[in-house]
Scaffold this active site. Sequence first.
Site, PDB file in Angstrom:
ATOM      1  N   HIS A 146       0.842  -1.199   0.000  1.00  0.00           N
ATOM      2  CA  HIS A 146       0.000   0.000   0.000  1.00  0.00           C
ATOM      3  C   HIS A 146       0.879   1.251   0.000  1.00  0.00           C
ATOM      4  O   HIS A 146       0.680   2.173  -0.806  1.00  0.00           O
ATOM      5  CB  HIS A 146      -0.906  -0.038   1.235  1.00  0.00           C
ATOM      6  CG  HIS A 146      -1.642   1.234   1.509  1.00  0.00           C
ATOM      7  ND1 HIS A 146      -3.009   1.366   1.323  1.00  0.00           N
ATOM      8  CD2 HIS A 146      -1.229   2.437   1.994  1.00  0.00           C
ATOM      9  CE1 HIS A 146      -3.377   2.587   1.666  1.00  0.00           C
ATOM     10  NE2 HIS A 146      -2.318   3.262   2.073  1.00  0.00           N
ATOM     11  N   GLU A 147       1.869   1.298   0.898  1.00  0.00           N
ATOM     12  CA  GLU A 147       2.724   2.482   1.002  1.00  0.00           C
ATOM     13  C   GLU A 147       3.615   2.646  -0.223  1.00  0.00           C
ATOM     14  O   GLU A 147       3.846   3.771  -0.684  1.00  0.00           O
ATOM     15  CB  GLU A 147       3.570   2.399   2.276  1.00  0.00           C
ATOM     16  CG  GLU A 147       2.780   2.427   3.574  1.00  0.00           C
ATOM     17  CD  GLU A 147       1.893   3.657   3.703  1.00  0.00           C
ATOM     18  OE1 GLU A 147       2.254   4.713   3.136  1.00  0.00           O
ATOM     19  OE2 GLU A 147       0.840   3.564   4.347  1.00  0.00           O
ATOM     20  N   HIS A 150       1.916   4.431  -3.014  1.00  0.00           N
ATOM     21  CA  HIS A 150       1.918   5.893  -2.881  1.00  0.00           C
ATOM     22  C   HIS A 150       3.170   6.487  -3.519  1.00  0.00           C
ATOM     23  O   HIS A 150       3.125   7.526  -4.185  1.00  0.00           O
ATOM     24  CB  HIS A 150       1.879   6.293  -1.401  1.00  0.00           C
ATOM     25  CG  HIS A 150       0.540   6.160  -0.745  1.00  0.00           C
ATOM     26  ND1 HIS A 150      -0.622   6.613  -1.321  1.00  0.00           N
ATOM     27  CD2 HIS A 150       0.191   5.659   0.471  1.00  0.00           C
ATOM     28  CE1 HIS A 150      -1.636   6.382  -0.504  1.00  0.00           C
ATOM     29  NE2 HIS A 150      -1.170   5.799   0.584  1.00  0.00           N
TER      30      HIS A 150
END
Length: 308
Positions: A146-147, A150
């Site tokens: 998820h990170e 980004h």
Amino acid sequence: MARTRFVGDAGLTARMTLVMFLLGALFVGLIAIVMSIFWTSSPGLGVLIGLIGLGIVWFQWYKSDTVAMKAMRAREVSREQAPELHDMVERLCALADMPKPRVGVADTDLPNAFATGRSPQRSVVVVTTGILRRLDAEELEGVLAHELSHVAHRDVLVMTAASSAGIVAGMLTRGSQYGAFFGGGRRDNSNGGLPVWLVVLVVSLVTYAISFLLLKLLSRYRELSADRAGAYLTMKPAALASALQKITGEINQIPQRDLRQASAMNAFFFAPAIQGVSLRTLTSTHPTLEQRLEQLAKIQAELGRPAA
């Protein structure tokens, strides 16, 4: 958007472009109005305000990773210090075909993670000791994916740069309040004789309010986009859903004082550091837990795998 194996998101790209354009125009307008207010009586002060505004934008862009890590008292860790964490990040970066960011750890019981940096080459992914203690390997992998999304999608940079308008507006709001108390009664003839501090205060507050709402709208969408990208990269949406539920539940056990200290980073966290508060508001930084879990359940069904 950077070319990686993360699933693309045209909606995210469109929203980032629109928010950057609107906030850029808002920022330029704010500086131009404030400079014009002071220009006739003090050109030097008007120029100084413009330079300070540009300086803040540059600092936000250039030092975003350093500022965020200091805010969370995080430290960069080497492979020798955290071999398993480095191995996991390396595997995910190889899978995503993206540069490996630096890896950091924040010594706090708050279970969370965030990514920051001005480019994929200058980024850092940070996890807390609290999240390392609470998640199993598959759950942590989902959070890291998820990170990393980004970073790959560059929405961390957009969020950092876009916040400049709000920061400048906040500084001007505070400065105009001081001006009201310390000789700020001088009037601006171009604004119907209103005191200068009042004109600056109104302009700054309007700018801050607009930038605040635009950033929150972008923040919520980018979190859903990162959940989706991370789930497709690992092919384990159920693990990410489990991590979300576990982290959200554990945050409710964290003392309010610790949550307040970390609240400035909420827009960048994997999950917001708040307790028992509905996120169905216009100003929330994240979509609701229900929205995130519903999206992951749909991905799970699409992949044809039973939920864990």
